[in-house]
Design a protein around this motif. Structure first.
Motif, PDB file in Angstrom:
ATOM      1  N   SER A 191      -0.574  -6.921  -2.506  1.00 38.43           N
ATOM      2  CA  SER A 191      -0.731  -5.628  -1.837  1.00 38.43           C
ATOM      3  C   SER A 191      -1.437  -4.624  -2.749  1.00 38.43           C
ATOM      4  O   SER A 191      -2.317  -3.872  -2.324  1.00 38.43           O
ATOM      5  CB  SER A 191       0.636  -5.098  -1.418  1.00 38.43           C
ATOM      6  N   LYS A 192      -1.045  -4.634  -4.021  1.00 44.28           N
ATOM      7  CA  LYS A 192      -1.661  -3.723  -4.991  1.00 44.28           C
ATOM      8  C   LYS A 192      -3.143  -4.059  -5.193  1.00 44.28           C
ATOM      9  O   LYS A 192      -3.995  -3.171  -5.264  1.00 44.28           O
ATOM     10  CB  LYS A 192      -0.905  -3.828  -6.317  1.00 44.28           C
ATOM     11  N   LEU A 193      -3.432  -5.343  -5.265  1.00 39.55           N
ATOM     12  CA  LEU A 193      -4.823  -5.778  -5.411  1.00 39.55           C
ATOM     13  C   LEU A 193      -5.650  -5.433  -4.181  1.00 39.55           C
ATOM     14  O   LEU A 193      -6.804  -4.987  -4.284  1.00 39.55           O
ATOM     15  CB  LEU A 193      -4.868  -7.290  -5.650  1.00 39.55           C
ATOM     16  N   GLN A 194      -5.054  -5.615  -3.006  1.00 39.34           N
ATOM     17  CA  GLN A 194      -5.758  -5.312  -1.755  1.00 39.34           C
ATOM     18  C   GLN A 194      -6.130  -3.839  -1.683  1.00 39.34           C
ATOM     19  O   GLN A 194      -7.227  -3.476  -1.270  1.00 39.34           O
ATOM     20  CB  GLN A 194      -4.884  -5.701  -0.560  1.00 39.34           C
ATOM     21  N   GLU A 195      -5.219  -2.987  -2.115  1.00 42.97           N
ATOM     22  CA  GLU A 195      -5.476  -1.549  -2.107  1.00 42.97           C
ATOM     23  C   GLU A 195      -6.601  -1.199  -3.082  1.00 42.97           C
ATOM     24  O   GLU A 195      -7.478  -0.378  -2.783  1.00 42.97           O
ATOM     25  CB  GLU A 195      -4.204  -0.783  -2.476  1.00 42.97           C
ATOM     26  N   ALA A 196      -6.587  -1.845  -4.244  1.00 47.15           N
ATOM     27  CA  ALA A 196      -7.635  -1.593  -5.242  1.00 47.15           C
ATOM     28  C   ALA A 196      -8.988  -2.064  -4.734  1.00 47.15           C
ATOM     29  O   ALA A 196     -10.012  -1.407  -4.942  1.00 47.15           O
ATOM     30  CB  ALA A 196      -7.285  -2.290  -6.550  1.00 47.15           C
ATOM     31  N   VAL A 197      -9.006  -3.197  -4.046  1.00 43.13           N
ATOM     32  CA  VAL A 197     -10.250  -3.718  -3.475  1.00 43.13           C
ATOM     33  C   VAL A 197     -10.765  -2.780  -2.389  1.00 43.13           C
ATOM     34  O   VAL A 197     -11.966  -2.503  -2.289  1.00 43.13           O
ATOM     35  CB  VAL A 197     -10.037  -5.140  -2.911  1.00 43.13           C
ATOM     36  N   ARG A 198      -9.835  -2.252  -1.587  1.00 44.54           N
ATOM     37  CA  ARG A 198     -10.224  -1.347  -0.504  1.00 44.54           C
ATOM     38  C   ARG A 198     -10.872  -0.075  -1.051  1.00 44.54           C
ATOM     39  O   ARG A 198     -11.801   0.463  -0.453  1.00 44.54           O
ATOM     40  CB  ARG A 198      -8.983  -0.977   0.315  1.00 44.54           C
ATOM     41  N   ARG A 199     -10.396   0.398  -2.197  1.00 46.03           N
ATOM     42  CA  ARG A 199     -10.929   1.635  -2.770  1.00 46.03           C
ATOM     43  C   ARG A 199     -12.363   1.462  -3.279  1.00 46.03           C
ATOM     44  O   ARG A 199     -13.106   2.428  -3.388  1.00 46.03           O
ATOM     45  CB  ARG A 199     -10.040   2.119  -3.925  1.00 46.03           C
ATOM     46  N   GLY A 200     -12.758   0.235  -3.615  1.00 48.79           N
ATOM     47  CA  GLY A 200     -14.108   0.008  -4.114  1.00 48.79           C
ATOM     48  C   GLY A 200     -14.188   0.204  -5.617  1.00 48.79           C
ATOM     49  O   GLY A 200     -13.226   0.610  -6.269  1.00 48.79           O
ATOM     50  N   LEU A 247      -5.382 -15.379  -5.056  1.00 45.55           N
ATOM     51  CA  LEU A 247      -3.974 -15.259  -4.656  1.00 45.55           C
ATOM     52  C   LEU A 247      -3.805 -15.545  -3.170  1.00 45.55           C
ATOM     53  O   LEU A 247      -2.871 -16.258  -2.753  1.00 45.55           O
ATOM     54  CB  LEU A 247      -3.469 -13.856  -4.998  1.00 45.55           C
ATOM     55  N   LEU A 248      -4.724 -15.027  -2.354  1.00 39.21           N
ATOM     56  CA  LEU A 248      -4.652 -15.283  -0.913  1.00 39.21           C
ATOM     57  C   LEU A 248      -4.884 -16.765  -0.594  1.00 39.21           C
ATOM     58  O   LEU A 248      -4.302 -17.298   0.356  1.00 39.21           O
ATOM     59  CB  LEU A 248      -5.689 -14.430  -0.169  1.00 39.21           C
TER      60      LEU A 248
END
Length: 527
Positions: free
Chosen positions: A498-507, A481-482
């Protein structure tokens, strides 16, 4: 040997048992101390005298094993090669096994110049006895003998012993196999595979004296199903050796396997056909095979596998899943994937149909994993995309399959697959991870909010492999997407990103961003 007679076997048994089963490491010092009390000739004499003392033989064998594993013990072996020679001919399988292991310790650890150990093997005529142990010993003796012969092959002088220039030598492995029983032949063939696995140079020696043809002859014969199955297992092991392709590509092995797999070969048992399919997949999964073998042979094998997959007989679950797994192995390489997805091939269509079929859970899961490999989930990101014609054929296959299904669109197929059990979801994550690099697939994925919700849901998976596959899928969608140019033109995609980025950040494993502390002790309820 009277001076080395054992006057009190119980004392020897007690001391040997303490040494053999001591839980810690036995050092050179401890080995020397033990042999100062009970010299090797005393222990050997006790073994040869066959005293009727319960547990004496097994304890002395275990004790000697630990002694010869130490550097001090190994240094004594050259002085006792006559004992090794006798031990290899002993009636006791325990003593035979010890003698074989002693040869290994000699070859592995005696540092007196290259070929010293091999020369002792020649001087004491040990090699023919090792071969006899291989053929006629029990499983432990045969395994120990095989290890000793592998160690012998580590030196040029040892290679000369194992691969004699004269083809008429009694010890030539081809002649040994010819005069052995079926069990003995399998052991000889297993030794050939183990020798082949040592190094490319040893593999070359195996190939040059045509020992691989022994394996080919056995699977062509098929008069003994158990024998054929055993040899197929050895070829499966052989095919996994990194440098095997350069040698196997010069043999008729793939043609023989294609005949085993063939649709009209009704005499072949399904289990043999399944193993032949898996071996073919393993061989054709290597990139270099496409550079060293003609395309017509590869296509013959692929058509044979596809024929089994499509035939009514391939409703046999094991055979069908083997065919799909093999196609997935083949499709894991760029050349293999391109061949499967080419417009002249219908093979990929059958994989796609099986992946989204509503019947046959095992078949569906095998097809999803196979399709995941074909679209590049297990390839580096910069090697996922194929040439334009092949990519267009892939897109057409997915959309055509979706249009014929109740889900109508690829996004509907993906969502339906993600809504199934955890094992199917795992395969679906892999498929999406590989596919989402394609712009058309990215659009399909982002068109279903439910798909985004599922791949970003840290609670949905409980198994480690499921968590990791979900997270990898989430990363792949976010990265695709990016990399696209659609974020600035579509606010809805910005929210998804944004939702995907947050999920990626959580691990992959963190189910909740904040975990509330729970009291360890609660007050008792009062009436």
């Amino acid at each position: 040997m009277e001076e080395f007679a054992v006057h009190d076997p119980t004392q020897l048994l007690s001391a040997a048992s303490e040494f053999a089963y001591y839980p810690g490491l036995q050092t050179d010092t401890s080995a020397k101390d033990f042999l100062d009390r009970f010299p090797l000739p005393v222990i050997i004499n006790a073994l040869q005298s066959k005293m009727d003392v319960l547990g004496l033989e097994s304890t002395l064998v275990a004790c000697l094993e630990r002694i010869f594993r130490t550097k001090y013990g190994t240094s004594l072996i050259p002085q006792y090669m006559s004992f090794v020679h006798v031990g290899l001919q002993a009636e006791s399988q325990l003593v035979k096994c010890l003698a074989c292991k002693t040869v290994s310790y000699l070859l592995e650890n005696v540092n007196r110049g290259a070929g010293f150990g091999a020369q002792l093997v020649i001087d004491y005529d040990v090699y023919p006895l090792l071969l006899d142990c291989l053929i006629s010993g029990d499983e432990n003796v045969a395994a120990a003998s095989m290890d000793a012969i592998k160690n012998l092959a580590s030196s040029p002088k040892g290679m000369d012993i194992i691969f004699p220039a004269n083809n008429d030598e009694v010890t030539h492995l081809r002649n040994l196999a010819a005069r052995s029983s079926s069990v003995g032949r399998v052991r000889v063939l297993s030794l050939i595979v183990k020798l082949f696995s040592i190094s490319s140079s040893v593999a070359s020696a195996v190939y040059n004296i045509n020992l691989l043809s022994l394996l080919e002859a056995e699977i062509s014969n098929q008069s003994d199903m158990l024998m054929t199955l055993s040899v197929l297992e050895l070829i499966y092991e052989l095919a996994n050796i990194p440098y095997a392709t350069q040698f196997l590509s010069r043999t008729p092995l793939l043609q023989i396997l294609a005949m085993l797999i063939g649709l009209f070969n009704v005499l072949v048992e399904p289990i043999l056909r399944s193993r032949a399919i898996m071996i073919s997949g393993r061989i054709l999964s290597k990139d270099d095979i496409f550079m060293s073998i003609d395309e017509s042979t590869i296509k013959t094998v692929l058509l044979a596998i596809d024929g089994r997959l499509r035939s009514l007989e391939s409703q046999d679950a094991d055979e069908c899943e083997s065919a799909l797994e093999a196609l997935g192995q083949i499709g894991s390489s760029i050349q293999g994937a391109a061949l499967l997805l080419s417009s002249s091939s219908s093979i990929a269509k059958h994989v796609v149909d099986a992946a989204f079929d509503r019947q046959g859970r095992g078949k569906k899961m095998a097809a999803l994993h196979a399709l995941g490999n074909i679209v590049g989930e297990n390839r580096p990101e910069d090697h996922r995309l194929l040439n334009n014609d092949v990519e267009e054929n892939l897109r057409h296959l997915i959309y055509e399959t979706a249009a014929k299904s109740p889900k109508i669109t690829p996004s509907g197929l993906f969502l339906s697959t993600l809504q199934q059990d955890s094992e199917i979801r795992w395969a679906a994550y892999r498929l999406i991870t590989g596919l989402v690099t394609r712009p058309w697939c990215l659009i399909e994925i982002c068109s279903k909010q439910e798909i985004i919700s599922m791949v970003t849901d840290a609670h949905i998976e409980s198994a480690k492999k499921g968590m990791e596959a979900r997270y990898k899928c989430c990363q792949a969608i976010h990265k695709a997407l990016l990399a696209s140019n659609k974020l600035n033109s579509d606010p809805a995609l910005t929210v998804i990103a944004s939702k995907l980025q947050e999920a990626v950040r959580r691990g992959p494993y963190l189910a909740r961003e904040w975990a509330e502390a729970q009291p360890a002790v609660v007050t008792a309820e009062r009436l």
